[in-house]
Design a protein around this motif. Sequence first.
Motif, PDB file in Angstrom:
ATOM      1  N   LYS A   1      12.675  -6.326  -1.879  1.00 51.42           N
ATOM      2  CA  LYS A   1      13.204  -7.001  -0.685  1.00 51.42           C
ATOM      3  C   LYS A   1      12.188  -8.012  -0.150  1.00 51.42           C
ATOM      4  O   LYS A   1      12.565  -9.044   0.401  1.00 51.42           O
ATOM      5  CB  LYS A   1      13.531  -5.970   0.409  1.00 51.42           C
ATOM      6  CG  LYS A   1      14.664  -5.024   0.080  1.00 51.42           C
ATOM      7  CD  LYS A   1      16.020  -5.709   0.038  1.00 51.42           C
ATOM      8  CE  LYS A   1      16.641  -5.898   1.393  1.00 51.42           C
ATOM      9  NZ  LYS A   1      17.999  -6.533   1.258  1.00 51.42           N
TER      10      LYS A   1
ATOM     11  N   VAL B   1      11.689 -18.270  -1.546  1.00 53.57           N
ATOM     12  CA  VAL B   1      12.583 -19.178  -0.819  1.00 53.57           C
ATOM     13  C   VAL B   1      13.246 -20.215  -1.724  1.00 53.57           C
ATOM     14  O   VAL B   1      14.304 -20.744  -1.391  1.00 53.57           O
ATOM     15  CB  VAL B   1      11.851 -19.904   0.330  1.00 53.57           C
ATOM     16  CG1 VAL B   1      11.694 -18.992   1.522  1.00 53.57           C
ATOM     17  CG2 VAL B   1      10.495 -20.418  -0.112  1.00 53.57           C
ATOM     18  N   THR B   2      12.639 -20.496  -2.872  1.00 54.05           N
ATOM     19  CA  THR B   2      13.252 -21.502  -3.742  1.00 54.05           C
ATOM     20  C   THR B   2      14.204 -20.865  -4.747  1.00 54.05           C
ATOM     21  O   THR B   2      14.913 -21.566  -5.451  1.00 54.05           O
ATOM     22  CB  THR B   2      12.178 -22.299  -4.526  1.00 54.05           C
ATOM     23  OG1 THR B   2      11.457 -21.399  -5.363  1.00 54.05           O
ATOM     24  CG2 THR B   2      11.213 -22.998  -3.581  1.00 54.05           C
ATOM     25  N   GLY B   3      14.206 -19.539  -4.840  1.00 54.48           N
ATOM     26  CA  GLY B   3      15.111 -18.878  -5.780  1.00 54.48           C
ATOM     27  C   GLY B   3      16.337 -18.337  -5.074  1.00 54.48           C
ATOM     28  O   GLY B   3      16.818 -18.936  -4.116  1.00 54.48           O
ATOM     29  N   ALA B   4      16.835 -17.196  -5.542  1.00 56.63           N
ATOM     30  CA  ALA B   4      17.966 -16.540  -4.877  1.00 56.63           C
ATOM     31  C   ALA B   4      17.401 -15.827  -3.659  1.00 56.63           C
ATOM     32  O   ALA B   4      16.789 -14.769  -3.769  1.00 56.63           O
ATOM     33  CB  ALA B   4      18.625 -15.553  -5.830  1.00 56.63           C
ATOM     34  N   TRP B   5      17.586 -16.436  -2.487  1.00 58.05           N
ATOM     35  CA  TRP B   5      16.867 -15.995  -1.289  1.00 58.05           C
ATOM     36  C   TRP B   5      17.541 -14.812  -0.608  1.00 58.05           C
ATOM     37  O   TRP B   5      18.760 -14.787  -0.452  1.00 58.05           O
ATOM     38  CB  TRP B   5      16.747 -17.171  -0.314  1.00 58.05           C
ATOM     39  CG  TRP B   5      15.793 -16.924   0.815  1.00 58.05           C
ATOM     40  CD1 TRP B   5      14.551 -16.370   0.730  1.00 58.05           C
ATOM     41  CD2 TRP B   5      15.999 -17.213   2.202  1.00 58.05           C
ATOM     42  NE1 TRP B   5      13.965 -16.306   1.961  1.00 58.05           N
ATOM     43  CE2 TRP B   5      14.821 -16.817   2.893  1.00 58.05           C
ATOM     44  CE3 TRP B   5      17.048 -17.788   2.930  1.00 58.05           C
ATOM     45  CZ2 TRP B   5      14.675 -16.963   4.275  1.00 58.05           C
ATOM     46  CZ3 TRP B   5      16.900 -17.947   4.294  1.00 58.05           C
ATOM     47  CH2 TRP B   5      15.728 -17.532   4.962  1.00 58.05           C
ATOM     48  N   ASP B   6      16.719 -13.849  -0.195  1.00 54.43           N
ATOM     49  CA  ASP B   6      17.194 -12.690   0.557  1.00 54.43           C
ATOM     50  C   ASP B   6      16.581 -12.737   1.960  1.00 54.43           C
ATOM     51  O   ASP B   6      15.438 -12.348   2.159  1.00 54.43           O
ATOM     52  CB  ASP B   6      16.785 -11.395  -0.166  1.00 54.43           C
ATOM     53  CG  ASP B   6      17.203 -10.145   0.598  1.00 54.43           C
ATOM     54  OD1 ASP B   6      17.814 -10.276   1.686  1.00 54.43           O
ATOM     55  OD2 ASP B   6      16.936  -9.034   0.099  1.00 54.43           O
ATOM     56  N   PRO B   7      17.339 -13.224   2.950  1.00 52.13           N
ATOM     57  CA  PRO B   7      16.761 -13.416   4.289  1.00 52.13           C
ATOM     58  C   PRO B   7      16.604 -12.131   5.099  1.00 52.13           C
ATOM     59  O   PRO B   7      16.232 -12.203   6.272  1.00 52.13           O
ATOM     60  CB  PRO B   7      17.754 -14.362   4.979  1.00 52.13           C
ATOM     61  CG  PRO B   7      18.924 -14.497   4.071  1.00 52.13           C
ATOM     62  CD  PRO B   7      18.742 -13.636   2.877  1.00 52.13           C
ATOM     63  N   SER B   8      16.843 -10.957   4.501  1.00 50.67           N
ATOM     64  CA  SER B   8      16.828  -9.703   5.275  1.00 50.67           C
ATOM     65  C   SER B   8      15.593  -9.560   6.165  1.00 50.67           C
ATOM     66  O   SER B   8      15.701  -9.182   7.340  1.00 50.67           O
ATOM     67  CB  SER B   8      16.901  -8.501   4.330  1.00 50.67           C
ATOM     68  OG  SER B   8      18.046  -8.576   3.515  1.00 50.67           O
TER      69      SER B   8
ATOM     70  N   MET C   1      18.255 -24.154  -0.371  1.00 53.43           N
ATOM     71  CA  MET C   1      18.029 -22.726  -0.135  1.00 53.43           C
ATOM     72  C   MET C   1      19.343 -21.965  -0.335  1.00 53.43           C
ATOM     73  O   MET C   1      20.309 -22.190   0.368  1.00 53.43           O
ATOM     74  CB  MET C   1      17.516 -22.560   1.297  1.00 53.43           C
ATOM     75  CG  MET C   1      16.788 -21.269   1.517  1.00 53.43           C
ATOM     76  SD  MET C   1      16.064 -21.256   3.169  1.00 53.43           S
ATOM     77  CE  MET C   1      14.427 -21.896   2.849  1.00 53.43           C
ATOM     78  N   LEU C   2      19.341 -21.074  -1.322  1.00 50.44           N
ATOM     79  CA  LEU C   2      20.564 -20.339  -1.649  1.00 50.44           C
ATOM     80  C   LEU C   2      20.420 -18.877  -1.274  1.00 50.44           C
ATOM     81  O   LEU C   2      19.501 -18.197  -1.745  1.00 50.44           O
ATOM     82  CB  LEU C   2      20.831 -20.443  -3.158  1.00 50.44           C
ATOM     83  CG  LEU C   2      21.323 -21.801  -3.652  1.00 50.44           C
ATOM     84  CD1 LEU C   2      21.274 -21.864  -5.163  1.00 50.44           C
ATOM     85  CD2 LEU C   2      22.741 -22.051  -3.151  1.00 50.44           C
ATOM     86  N   ILE C   3      21.282 -18.397  -0.413  1.00 52.06           N
ATOM     87  CA  ILE C   3      21.197 -16.987  -0.018  1.00 52.06           C
ATOM     88  C   ILE C   3      21.878 -16.121  -1.065  1.00 52.06           C
ATOM     89  O   ILE C   3      23.013 -16.367  -1.466  1.00 52.06           O
ATOM     90  CB  ILE C   3      21.836 -16.789   1.380  1.00 52.06           C
ATOM     91  CG1 ILE C   3      20.990 -17.507   2.430  1.00 52.06           C
ATOM     92  CG2 ILE C   3      21.967 -15.302   1.691  1.00 52.06           C
ATOM     93  CD1 ILE C   3      21.502 -17.379   3.841  1.00 52.06           C
ATOM     94  N   ASP C   4      21.135 -15.119  -1.541  1.00 54.57           N
ATOM     95  CA  ASP C   4      21.677 -14.185  -2.529  1.00 54.57           C
ATOM     96  C   ASP C   4      22.433 -13.081  -1.785  1.00 54.57           C
ATOM     97  O   ASP C   4      21.848 -12.115  -1.306  1.00 54.57           O
ATOM     98  CB  ASP C   4      20.516 -13.590  -3.344  1.00 54.57           C
ATOM     99  CG  ASP C   4      21.029 -12.717  -4.481  1.00 54.57           C
ATOM    100  OD1 ASP C   4      22.246 -12.413  -4.503  1.00 54.57           O
ATOM    101  OD2 ASP C   4      20.222 -12.360  -5.347  1.00 54.57           O
TER     102      ASP C   4
ATOM    103  N   VAL D   1      22.202  -9.107  -2.486  1.00 53.34           N
ATOM    104  CA  VAL D   1      21.111  -8.234  -2.027  1.00 53.34           C
ATOM    105  C   VAL D   1      20.853  -8.327  -0.518  1.00 53.34           C
ATOM    106  O   VAL D   1      20.171  -7.489   0.054  1.00 53.34           O
ATOM    107  CB  VAL D   1      19.782  -8.535  -2.780  1.00 53.34           C
ATOM    108  CG1 VAL D   1      19.876  -8.116  -4.231  1.00 53.34           C
ATOM    109  CG2 VAL D   1      19.413  -9.999  -2.664  1.00 53.34           C
ATOM    110  N   PHE D   2      21.384  -9.353   0.130  1.00 57.68           N
ATOM    111  CA  PHE D   2      21.177  -9.551   1.574  1.00 57.68           C
ATOM    112  C   PHE D   2      21.828  -8.405   2.352  1.00 57.68           C
ATOM    113  O   PHE D   2      22.994  -8.082   2.138  1.00 57.68           O
ATOM    114  CB  PHE D   2      21.790 -10.898   1.973  1.00 57.68           C
ATOM    115  CG  PHE D   2      21.577 -11.291   3.411  1.00 57.68           C
ATOM    116  CD1 PHE D   2      20.426 -10.931   4.094  1.00 57.68           C
ATOM    117  CD2 PHE D   2      22.539 -12.049   4.074  1.00 57.68           C
ATOM    118  CE1 PHE D   2      20.230 -11.303   5.420  1.00 57.68           C
ATOM    119  CE2 PHE D   2      22.360 -12.444   5.398  1.00 57.68           C
ATOM    120  CZ  PHE D   2      21.201 -12.066   6.066  1.00 57.68           C
TER     121      PHE D   2
END
Lengths: 140, 141
Positions: free
Chosen positions: A27, A34-41, B1-4, B7-8
């Motif tokens: 996580k 931030v440049t990949g598949a971003w998880d903002p959790s 910026m791509l939100i996954d 997993v979010f």
Amino acid sequence: MQLLILWGLGLVFGLGLILSGMTNPQKIFGFLDVTGAWDPSLALVMGGAVIVAIFPFALARRRTHALLGAPMQLPRANRIDARLVCGSLAFGVGWGLAGFCPGPVLIAAVSGAPEAVIFIAAMLTGMAIFEYRLWEKFGR
Amino acid sequence: MLIDTTVFTPWRSLAGGALIGLAASGMILVNGRIAGISGIIGGLVRAVPLDVRWRLAFLTGLLSAPLLYRQVAVLPPLQIATPWPMLVVAGLLVGAGARFGAGCTSGHGVCGLARGSPRSLVATLIFMTAGAVVVYLQRHL
């Protein structure tokens, strides 16, 4: 009784870390990537915590003593110095390498991850370098 | 910026964050101390008498969390793929860095930001940027 309250605060803190998902290094990597598949959790964890704590900290600033009687010890340092910058830089590099920071790694260790124990041993060593000013002793 | 979105976890993370904020609020109002984990542990590495008990009580509570959580729900997965030499390097950097920088994700990132400390804002921006650069170098180069 006082210690039970403090135990409870630690418990709530820990449950928050588990619920938020921050004990899983993936996580952390997902947030920092931030440049990949971003998880903002992580942003929501921090944001949620900050919003809840803003008013209590404002209240704390107006008091000289805490409810259990201890003096209110809010940090007084206000200089942005090399120590703050370099320390935070090193912390960030380590955080990005392992995806662990001090709270979550303790939980991961109790949850049964041997990797977390290795990290904690190294982390305590790093802290001892600061606490006992070991760099001065080895520097000579 | 791509939100996954696979997993979010917005609601869980927001709720967990609220609990962390609640604990940090309790710590300052009840005990007058900052709930920064690196600071609390650091104060045990070189212990001062009378200052140890509250730290141990808090940390025992923190360590109890997964044991109690496990009684009612399944703990979230821990996916750790970092080789051990890297864990050692990272641990040293996190331990020393948090103490020299006077805080970590909880002390600066939660408590410091909540009390509007410019030092904590700078520290948080620095460690997040440093972490992002490291992850970028590892994943995309």
